[in-house]
Design an enzyme around this catalytic site. Structure first.
Site, PDB file in Angstrom:
ATOM      1  N   LYS A   1      -8.625   1.888  -1.809  1.00 38.27           N
ATOM      2  CA  LYS A   1      -9.103   1.258  -0.577  1.00 38.27           C
ATOM      3  C   LYS A   1     -10.563   1.639  -0.331  1.00 38.27           C
ATOM      4  CE  LYS A   1      -6.872   2.371   3.307  1.00 38.27           C
ATOM      5  NZ  LYS A   1      -5.764   2.238   4.293  1.00 38.27           N
TER       6      LYS A   1
ATOM      7  N   CYS B   1      -5.296  -3.259   2.156  1.00 44.03           N
ATOM      8  CA  CYS B   1      -5.185  -3.304   3.625  1.00 44.03           C
ATOM      9  C   CYS B   1      -6.494  -3.435   4.417  1.00 44.03           C
ATOM     10  CB  CYS B   1      -4.385  -2.100   4.105  1.00 44.03           C
ATOM     11  SG  CYS B   1      -3.548  -2.397   5.670  1.00 44.03           S
TER      12      CYS B   1
ATOM     13  N   GLU C   1       0.843  -1.202   0.000  1.00 44.29           N
ATOM     14  CA  GLU C   1       0.000   0.000   0.000  1.00 44.29           C
ATOM     15  C   GLU C   1       0.880   1.254   0.000  1.00 44.29           C
ATOM     16  OE1 GLU C   1      -2.176   0.117   3.687  1.00 44.29           O
ATOM     17  OE2 GLU C   1      -3.488   1.747   3.060  1.00 44.29           O
TER      18      GLU C   1
END
Lengths: 595, 595
Positions: free
Chosen positions: B126, B162, B44
């Site tokens: 995300k 994540c 990330e």
């Protein structure tokens, strides 16, 4: 139409002082009753203080707030105030909570309650949670989904909390659907320069949207970096201002309103309404007193004038300093007085905040201090009547230099740190809070010494650029004789003219001047405002007319000073962005606006 | 089934170093290609580093990230790596953004991109934003709403970022609907004690939920208070671990997987899917290479053993210290060496992090220092080979006392501050970063001097309670000879036994011992862990078996020390809660757990 006398209690609670804040609620409810009010409203989170930050995640604190609410309801009744509806902000939690990763522990609510007859009549909570600038409320609250509408003397009164006014959709629109006659908004809205005009316009717009009059009660006082200015206001359904409270003082704003009588067909109960923001809000109706009061003579309308620009900022600084000192249990302050403008202004603010008899200054001349520094400082001491002592630092600096070879910047910093040792020592010995005098221009550019002049418990002018420091010093001198609640009644100008007009110098080496290191402040400050407060990038700064070479230089200085800023004590926030928790940049960061 | 060789590049980027991070991406993609990988994935926000905090709100930084992504795609192609799909995290923004109060300025996205053939093939971001503990991502990001599914050698590969793994609903469930053969998760998941087991279980659970193998690539290295431990892992569709990378080192984890071949009927295009969390996610399909590779011989599986408890914590401390020093542009450190356990452990960590040749210590004896303090410190200097100098502080303390009457605590603090002046002076003169030696037990209870022993740039053991300091000192001595990447190859025990066994003392007055002021550490520390890390309230602490009187005393000490903690420099975080930005309590707070 129905008449209603409402009271807005613009009070100054302290975070965590549940007993003291409960006393405030009882005392100001009594004043409202004495004024003949039919209803009194307190600011957001009055019972707990605001902002509580991560205390909201501590289950024992939430329980303490819940218990304190029940207790204050009983105390009001015991004091003969049970018939007066009291609307108050407090901390609660959602009883049925989803346990999900990333949800705040215990589902806390930024809540509001109607107290009546010794009991809690209805509870609701803030629907829109602010999560920008100084606010991080997604971290600590879940959103409320209820709009209470309570009939008081024949008028349906709805309540919302602070951010509910600032966002589209949600409870304000539902208020219109519910046909309320008055919208009460409970707020803890921090002061920022010129925000008063923005708030007044917002209230007018939301009143029109809700289709009813709007009463906005705001907190007043300082809490860490935040200052609440009060400025509570009432506007009519068409947005016309009806009444306004003064800034920076506790105040009971009492106003007689003529409001539409409630439709008796609207009966108690719960109705879900689409909130036009993707959620549903339940309107919860209660009837306390169905019928209007008999006609009575109204009081004259009270409309405080908002302060002008500099007065407002100065009021915020005095309020922030006074409450930081007082709410942290100190009675007196100490600071180094250099003969320069920054420590002179901080001393003056301190005198206005807690009185000259509680202000202690130390003159700490070094081998590089000019004669006029000491004599100008002494003149200020004489004018303000603060307690003063002289501690020459030469011997201490010599003792370090006997053991260490320090030159250049290291030698300059040593002197600043020796001075900090002296005022921290006196603070430890005598119990004064240390004030530090750094301003935003030097803080931004790193023109200060870590653990030196930046050391202390509170930094009253950390959010003022240097040109603003001068402007406020001149304003304060000119304000002698004005009747403002945050000014000590000095009889003559408190700041010697010589201190205002002298060229700025740190006096850490012979003939040192700020301009050896920094651009002139009248050029630097507007650039800092654009970069730091407006978050403009390099290209945007150049496009706005700043000199490209200066932009490069100032951005480099500012980005490198990040670490030092992190170590700085709190100070009142008066601009949209300052340094501190509302501008968070990694300390370790290799990206530069400039190459 | 189709074969696929994937490479997970567990790398250590630096926040803001767009050029350096781009170099990392090119270099490790080259390594992946050399290893015959069909696909390489980076953590990330590799291109920007993580966390970027409010830099995400700076429009020029978002643009710099977007441009850097395009450029790195071209660089990969120019380097002959255009055929290798490279999946990398970066910072982007939503192009059509709602301007609404409270939305992050510019609608930034925590994004991921597939790079191929010199171009950006597909971008996503995300979906679930963490907003608890060290994370405040509602403040700086808006949520992604797209799931890329890219066919690579006949296998459909989906990517998430994540937190998407940590929350229910959203992209993982949609991955199952989309029928992917592999789920790639890009992470910057900070280290916490024992988190490795939690993560492995989570990966297994989400793999079963997605109905396919899951490859989890994590960042490694330190960034301010955060340390990323790597520990990248691949699990099969049934949750069985297949491969695992070591902790605290950069590493390329290469694994051959046998995965279900994609259904050719699933053609490129966009399909909206209900995400079962109240949102819709658009599955965006691309086909890079439709057919499986011819069968080939697989590599042996690599499965690093996770470190045991103390080794893991020590690795985190060394990594955090090394990267804080290096990423902030320092080459050397300086600290005061007292002869006590805290500064001894910090010196050892510093040697492991940057080598003894870059570690400078100062012995600063006062009139109250015992002989053994100096001789124990000298023995440690000899064993570790650090640069050492002796600066007695008596003369400096005398010079202050000649001007000021300081007694008791004020006199004790003076000595600590004089010492800080010395190491800060040497830091300014010679350019070393100052390390400070405070531990969590003294930090929590306020048993330290502001601007004294707490002064410095980085606090390596600020997140360790005292008993943990001792345990790690013993662990480090016992680890001599072990082949761990974060240990300097000392030939003998680096910490003298006398330093470990002596009774703790600040030596600021005659015969002073920590136990004069604090409870014994074996009683204090478990209570601090429950109060500070677990946020337990008074009643819960007593119910957990802590002595009620001690609970009252320690809570009082801890709540009063809040201000001092705010002024403390960063240090690596190894426990779920420490002091710093993930425990935010107002400084001004009158509420006490105890009365």
């Amino acid at each position: 139409m129905a008449q209603l006398r409402i009271a807005l209690a613009q009070v100054n609670p302290t975070v965590g002082d549940l007993d003291g804040n409960a006393d405030l609620i009882v005392e100001w409810s009594r004043r409202a009753a004495d004024a003949g009010a039919h209803l009194v409203a307190f600011p957001e989170m009055t019972l707990t203080g605001y902002p509580v930050e991560d205390l909201a995640l501590r289950s024992s604190f939430v329980q303490a707030s819940q218990r304190a609410l029940e207790k204050v309801a009983r105390r009001l009744a015991d004091a003969g105030l049970g018939d007066l509806p009291v609307v108050v902000g407090y901390l609660d939690r959602r009883s049925v909570s989803l346990v999900r990763a990333g949800q705040p522990a215990g589902s806390p609510l930024d809540a509001a309650a109607w107290l009546h007859g010794g009991e809690v009549l209805v509870r609701s909570a803030k629907h829109h949670l602010p999560n920008y600038g100084v606010f991080d409320e997604y971290r600590i609250f879940v959103r409320g989904d209820r709009l209470p509408v309570v009939r008081v003397h024949g008028v349906d009164v709805a309540t919302v909390v602070c951010e509910d006014l600032w966002q589209d959709g949600g409870p304000v629109g539902v208020t219109a659907t519910a046909g309320a006659g008055l919208l009460l908004a409970l707020n803890a809205s921090p002061y920022e320069r010129d925000k008063d005009d923005v708030r007044l316009e917002l209230c007018a717009r939301r009143a029109r949207e809700a289709g009813c009059a709007l009463a906005y009660v705001n907190m007043v006082g300082g809490q860490d970096e935040l200052v609440f200015d009060g400025d509570s206001v009432i506007v009519a359904a068409d947005g016309t201002p009806l009444a306004r409270a003064p800034q920076f003082v506790e105040h009971l704003l009492v106003a007689d309103l003529a409001l539409p009588a409630a439709d008796p067909a609207r009966e108690p109960g719960r109705t879900p309404v689409e909130a036009l923001d993707g959620t549903t809000i339940t309107v919860e109706r209660h009837v306390l007193t169905p019928d209007p009061v008999p006609a009575y003579d109204v009081l004259p309308q009270e409309a405080a004038e908002p302060l002008d620009g500099l007065a407002e900022v100065y009021g915020a600084l005095v309020t922030g300093t006074r409450d930081y000192v007082r709410k942290n249990g100190f009675r007196s302050v100490i600071l180094g007085l250099s003969g320069g403008i920054d420590s002179a202004l901080v001393t003056t603010i301190a005198c206005d905040a807690i009185g000259p008899e509680n202000v202690h200054v130390v003159l700490l001349p070094s081998r590089y201090s000019t004669d006029h520094s000491v004599s100008d400082a002494e003149e200020l001491v004489k004018r303000q009547g603060v307690a003063s002592r002289l501690v020459p630092i030469r011997g201490m600096v010599d003792a370090f230099e006997a053991e260490l070879e320090l030159t250049g910047l290291a030698a300059e910093n040593l002197q600043a740190r020796v001075r900090a040792n002296v005022w921290m020592g006196l603070s430890n010995q005598e119990g004064h809070l240390v004030l530090t005098g750094g301003n935003k221009s030097e803080l931004a550019t790193g023109y200060s010494t870590l653990y030196g002049d930046s050391a202390g418990g509170f930094a009253p002018i950390k959010d003022l650029v240097k040109t603003m420091v001068w402007a406020l010093a001149r304003w304060r001198n000119a304000a002698v004789g004005r009747d403002l609640p945050f000014l000590h009644p000095f009889e003559a100008e408190p700041i010697p003219e010589a201190i205002i007009v002298k060229e700025p110098s740190a006096e850490l080496r012979p003939d040192q001047k700020d301009r050896d290191t920094l651009p002139p402040y009248d050029v630097l400050d507007p650039l800092l405002v654009d970069y730091v407060e407006r978050d403009m990038g390099r290209d945007a700064l150049v496009a706005a007319g700043h000199d490209p070479a200066l932009v490069e230089r100032v951005i480099r200085l500012t980005d490198l000073a990040e670490y030092k800023r992190r170590q700085y004590p709190p100070g009142p926030k008066v601009t949209p962005k300052n340094f501190g928790r509302d501008r968070r940049v990694p300390i370790t960061n290799r990206w530069r606006e400039t190459t």
